[in-house]
Design a protein around this motif. Structure first.
Motif, PDB file in Angstrom:
ATOM      1  N   TYR A   9       0.857  -1.176   0.000  1.00 27.95           N
ATOM      2  CA  TYR A   9       0.000   0.000   0.000  1.00 27.95           C
ATOM      3  C   TYR A   9       0.895   1.229   0.000  1.00 27.95           C
ATOM      4  CZ  TYR A   9      -3.441  -3.456   1.567  1.00 27.95           C
ATOM      5  OH  TYR A   9      -4.245  -4.565   1.669  1.00 27.95           O
ATOM      6  N   GLY A  10       0.574   2.199  -0.851  1.00 29.85           N
ATOM      7  CA  GLY A  10       1.407   3.393  -0.867  1.00 29.85           C
ATOM      8  C   GLY A  10       1.317   4.149  -2.170  1.00 29.85           C
ATOM      9  N   ASP A  11       2.397   4.859  -2.515  1.00 31.62           N
ATOM     10  CA  ASP A  11       2.390   5.681  -3.719  1.00 31.62           C
ATOM     11  C   ASP A  11       2.563   4.813  -4.961  1.00 31.62           C
ATOM     12  OD1 ASP A  11       5.114   5.079  -3.965  1.00 31.62           O
ATOM     13  OD2 ASP A  11       5.749   6.971  -3.055  1.00 31.62           O
ATOM     14  N   ALA A  12       2.659   5.445  -6.112  1.00 28.50           N
ATOM     15  CA  ALA A  12       2.689   4.709  -7.374  1.00 28.50           C
ATOM     16  C   ALA A  12       3.893   3.787  -7.502  1.00 28.50           C
ATOM     17  CB  ALA A  12       2.654   5.691  -8.543  1.00 28.50           C
ATOM     18  N   ASP A  13       4.941   4.026  -6.733  1.00 31.15           N
ATOM     19  CA  ASP A  13       6.141   3.193  -6.828  1.00 31.15           C
ATOM     20  C   ASP A  13       5.933   1.771  -6.319  1.00 31.15           C
ATOM     21  OD1 ASP A  13       7.637   5.207  -7.982  1.00 31.15           O
ATOM     22  OD2 ASP A  13       8.383   5.973  -6.068  1.00 31.15           O
ATOM     23  N   VAL A  14       4.820   1.499  -5.639  1.00 35.01           N
ATOM     24  CA  VAL A  14       4.573   0.130  -5.151  1.00 35.01           C
ATOM     25  C   VAL A  14       4.130  -0.796  -6.285  1.00 35.01           C
ATOM     26  CG1 VAL A  14       3.933   1.013  -2.880  1.00 35.01           C
ATOM     27  CG2 VAL A  14       2.124   0.480  -4.544  1.00 35.01           C
ATOM     28  N   MET A  46      -7.447   2.352  -3.645  1.00 36.32           N
ATOM     29  CA  MET A  46      -7.049   1.036  -3.163  1.00 36.32           C
ATOM     30  C   MET A  46      -5.531   0.933  -3.044  1.00 36.32           C
ATOM     31  SD  MET A  46      -9.548  -0.948  -2.425  1.00 36.32           S
ATOM     32  CE  MET A  46     -11.322  -1.065  -2.674  1.00 36.32           C
ATOM     33  N   ARG A  47      -4.829   1.398  -4.053  1.00 35.67           N
ATOM     34  CA  ARG A  47      -3.365   1.347  -4.010  1.00 35.67           C
ATOM     35  C   ARG A  47      -2.814   2.078  -2.787  1.00 35.67           C
ATOM     36  NH1 ARG A  47      -1.380   5.515  -7.364  1.00 35.67           N
ATOM     37  NH2 ARG A  47      -0.828   6.484  -5.369  1.00 35.67           N
ATOM     38  N   ARG A  48      -3.349   3.254  -2.548  1.00 37.71           N
ATOM     39  CA  ARG A  48      -2.915   4.025  -1.374  1.00 37.71           C
ATOM     40  C   ARG A  48      -3.453   3.439  -0.074  1.00 37.71           C
ATOM     41  NH1 ARG A  48      -5.274   9.818  -3.267  1.00 37.71           N
ATOM     42  NH2 ARG A  48      -3.599  10.608  -4.608  1.00 37.71           N
ATOM     43  N   PHE A  49      -4.539   2.690  -0.178  1.00 42.92           N
ATOM     44  CA  PHE A  49      -5.418   2.301   0.921  1.00 42.92           C
ATOM     45  C   PHE A  49      -5.863   3.552   1.667  1.00 42.92           C
ATOM     46  CE2 PHE A  49      -7.429   0.224   4.426  1.00 42.92           C
ATOM     47  CZ  PHE A  49      -7.946  -0.906   3.824  1.00 42.92           C
ATOM     48  N   ALA A  50      -6.563   4.415   0.904  1.00 43.91           N
ATOM     49  CA  ALA A  50      -7.024   5.701   1.421  1.00 43.91           C
ATOM     50  C   ALA A  50      -8.387   5.564   2.081  1.00 43.91           C
ATOM     51  CB  ALA A  50      -7.077   6.718   0.288  1.00 43.91           C
ATOM     52  N   PHE A  51      -8.460   4.708   3.074  1.00 44.38           N
ATOM     53  CA  PHE A  51      -9.716   4.468   3.769  1.00 44.38           C
ATOM     54  C   PHE A  51      -9.461   4.510   5.270  1.00 44.38           C
ATOM     55  CE2 PHE A  51      -9.719   2.058  -0.179  1.00 44.38           C
ATOM     56  CZ  PHE A  51     -10.852   2.552  -0.802  1.00 44.38           C
ATOM     57  N   SER A  52     -10.493   4.872   6.000  1.00 42.75           N
ATOM     58  CA  SER A  52     -10.383   4.916   7.457  1.00 42.75           C
ATOM     59  C   SER A  52     -11.714   4.492   8.061  1.00 42.75           C
ATOM     60  CB  SER A  52     -10.012   6.329   7.932  1.00 42.75           C
ATOM     61  OG  SER A  52     -10.996   7.263   7.514  1.00 42.75           O
ATOM     62  N   GLY A  53     -11.733   4.340   9.362  1.00 38.84           N
ATOM     63  CA  GLY A  53     -12.966   4.006  10.051  1.00 38.84           C
ATOM     64  C   GLY A  53     -13.419   2.588   9.781  1.00 38.84           C
ATOM     65  N   LEU A  54     -14.731   2.377   9.828  1.00 37.85           N
ATOM     66  CA  LEU A  54     -15.278   1.032   9.746  1.00 37.85           C
ATOM     67  C   LEU A  54     -15.049   0.371   8.395  1.00 37.85           C
ATOM     68  CD1 LEU A  54     -18.682   1.538  11.612  1.00 37.85           C
ATOM     69  CD2 LEU A  54     -16.564   0.563  12.507  1.00 37.85           C
ATOM     70  N   ASP A 246     -19.631   8.771  -1.558  1.00 37.41           N
ATOM     71  CA  ASP A 246     -18.582   8.509  -0.570  1.00 37.41           C
ATOM     72  C   ASP A 246     -19.040   7.473   0.446  1.00 37.41           C
ATOM     73  OD1 ASP A 246     -15.919   9.487   0.576  1.00 37.41           O
ATOM     74  OD2 ASP A 246     -17.253   9.664   2.297  1.00 37.41           O
ATOM     75  N   THR A 247     -18.098   6.645   0.922  1.00 33.43           N
ATOM     76  CA  THR A 247     -18.415   5.589   1.881  1.00 33.43           C
ATOM     77  C   THR A 247     -18.131   5.997   3.327  1.00 33.43           C
ATOM     78  OG1 THR A 247     -16.197   4.671   1.520  1.00 33.43           O
ATOM     79  CG2 THR A 247     -17.998   3.753   0.223  1.00 33.43           C
ATOM     80  N   SER A 248     -17.787   7.255   3.542  1.00 31.17           N
ATOM     81  CA  SER A 248     -17.413   7.703   4.878  1.00 31.17           C
ATOM     82  C   SER A 248     -18.591   7.670   5.852  1.00 31.17           C
ATOM     83  CB  SER A 248     -16.857   9.134   4.804  1.00 31.17           C
ATOM     84  OG  SER A 248     -16.748   9.694   6.082  1.00 31.17           O
ATOM     85  N   ILE A 249     -18.404   6.974   6.953  1.00 24.16           N
ATOM     86  CA  ILE A 249     -19.429   6.930   7.999  1.00 24.16           C
ATOM     87  C   ILE A 249     -19.625   8.323   8.608  1.00 24.16           C
ATOM     88  CG2 ILE A 249     -20.086   5.934  10.200  1.00 24.16           C
ATOM     89  CD1 ILE A 249     -20.155   3.980   7.874  1.00 24.16           C
ATOM     90  N   VAL A 250     -18.528   9.056   8.768  1.00 24.98           N
ATOM     91  CA  VAL A 250     -18.603  10.403   9.347  1.00 24.98           C
ATOM     92  C   VAL A 250     -19.443  11.315   8.455  1.00 24.98           C
ATOM     93  CG1 VAL A 250     -17.269  12.450   9.965  1.00 24.98           C
ATOM     94  CG2 VAL A 250     -16.415  10.175  10.568  1.00 24.98           C
ATOM     95  N   LYS A 251     -19.218  11.231   7.130  1.00 27.74           N
ATOM     96  CA  LYS A 251     -19.991  12.072   6.216  1.00 27.74           C
ATOM     97  C   LYS A 251     -21.474  11.727   6.283  1.00 27.74           C
ATOM     98  CE  LYS A 251     -18.505  13.445   2.150  1.00 27.74           C
ATOM     99  NZ  LYS A 251     -18.113  13.515   0.719  1.00 27.74           N
ATOM    100  N   LEU A 252     -21.787  10.446   6.385  1.00 27.07           N
ATOM    101  CA  LEU A 252     -23.174  10.019   6.469  1.00 27.07           C
ATOM    102  C   LEU A 252     -23.839  10.575   7.725  1.00 27.07           C
ATOM    103  CD1 LEU A 252     -25.521   8.356   5.392  1.00 27.07           C
ATOM    104  CD2 LEU A 252     -24.610   6.386   6.639  1.00 27.07           C
ATOM    105  N   ILE A 253     -23.152  10.494   8.854  1.00 26.83           N
ATOM    106  CA  ILE A 253     -23.707  11.003  10.114  1.00 26.83           C
ATOM    107  C   ILE A 253     -23.935  12.510  10.038  1.00 26.83           C
ATOM    108  CG2 ILE A 253     -23.221  11.366  12.561  1.00 26.83           C
ATOM    109  CD1 ILE A 253     -21.736   8.673  12.517  1.00 26.83           C
ATOM    110  N   ARG A 254     -22.954  13.229   9.498  1.00 31.32           N
ATOM    111  CA  ARG A 254     -23.095  14.682   9.371  1.00 31.32           C
ATOM    112  C   ARG A 254     -24.275  15.045   8.472  1.00 31.32           C
ATOM    113  NH1 ARG A 254     -16.704  16.250   8.507  1.00 31.32           N
ATOM    114  NH2 ARG A 254     -16.089  16.202  10.709  1.00 31.32           N
TER     115      ARG A 254
END
Length: 323
Positions: A9-14, A46-54, A246-254
């Motif tokens: 997981y990371g930048d394009a060099d992976v 996905m490459r970056r794994f730019a996800f957080s939370g649940l 967006d799949t963000s739980i925080v955004k949904l709650i807001r």
């Protein structure tokens, strides 16, 4: 076969080009000799794994906790020629020109890839190139989903957040064809490009806060998930709708807590499913009703450059990887 291996997981060099075995087929799958794939926002996330939370927990379990599982190949959508069909497949034959989305199975950055014959895969008209067709299953279908969810009618005022990208370039055209007056929000250097697609007005997000802009909209389509309902709602007319994916739980709650909920609406958009939407969009491209702007093309060996271009924010339309 030659493929791009996703080793961390990371930048394009992976991303590394290597040799792997050709994939094997299940009874309801087809094997495709890939001619073109795309760099989607989903591939980059996905490459970056730019996800957080649940959402991060099940994705880590699916893809690999510390790193992607061995042999995993990115690339959500691709187009090419059918070279083998599973024993239960009856909708596709050898040598069919097809395009489809592999979803979280990925596999598009390779010489051969597998698609589910029961999934979002369809034949390509002869007048549509592989490069054009490869953009349909994700960007095209999501764009059609946004426009359908917005229930666009002639005379509607529509704001497209991210109008200069892959999904946005489809949305501008589809909404304009439906009779809407489209305002496109993106970088100023993409203004001529977005106007050429049918936008009536362009707003530079780097210098203008669209919520403070003079206009009010019947629908705001955030196709790149860069805003939120509470912040965007003041730019909506009474009864207007804000659409996002967006799949963000925080955004949904807001969104649920927003004080604008009673007079304005928000909706989560998911992509239309099955071959039907792909076939319809491919037909519109073949007839000239839609055009597919290709920002740049890269070979498989140039996959790192392709990903860097895709995440630069500068691309106008689609980044394609050709085999």
């Amino acid at each position: 076969m030659k493929a791009v291996l996703w080793k961390a997981y990371g930048d394009a060099d992976v991303l590394e080009v290597g040799e792997v075995d050709r994939p094997t087929l299940g009874e309801n799958e087809i094997l495709v000799r890939i001619r073109a794939a795309t760099v989607t926002a989903g591939d980059i996330e996905m490459r970056r794994f730019a996800f957080s939370g649940l959402i991060a927990i099940p994705l880590r379990l699916l893809l690999g906790i510390w790193r992607p599982r061995k042999g995993r190949i990115l690339g959500q959508e691709f187009a090419g020629d059918v070279v083998e069909v599973g024993s239960a497949v009856d909708r596709h034959d050898i040598d069919d020109r097809v395009t489809g989305q592999a979803g979280l199975k990925f596999g598009g950055y390779a010489e051969y890839g597998v698609l589910s014959a029961k999934g979002p895969v369809a034949k390509i008209p002869e007048d549509v190139s592989y490069e054009e067709a490869a953009t349909i299953p994700t960007a095209g279908v999501y764009a059609a989903s946004f426009v359908e969810a917005a229930e666009v009618s002639p005379g509607d005022e529509i704001l497209v957040v991210g109008g200069g990208g892959s999904i946005g370039s489809y949305v501008i055209q589809l909404a304009s064809h439906a009779g809407a007056r489209v305002t496109a929000l993106d970088r100023a250097d993409k203004a001529d490009f977005m106007l050429s697609l049918g936008a009536s007005e362009v707003v530079d997000y780097q210098s203008v806060d669209f919520t403070q802009h003079h206009a009010r909209y019947d629908a705001i389509l955030d196709v790149i998930d860069k805003s939120s309902f509470p912040k965007a709602a003041p730019a909506l007319k009474e009864g207007g709708v804000y659409l996002y994916s967006d799949t963000s739980i925080v955004k949904l709650i807001r969104s649920r807590l927003s004080r604008h909920r009673k007079t304005r609406r928000y909706r989560f958009v998911t992509g239309l499913t099955g071959p039907g939407p792909i076939e319809e969009l491919a037909g519109q491209i073949a007839s000239g009703q839609l055009r597919v702007p290709i920002d740049s093309k890269y070979s498989l060996d140039e996959i790192r450059q392709a990903h860097r271009r895709g995440e630069s924010g500068a691309k106008q339309g689609h980044v394609v990887v050709h085999m």
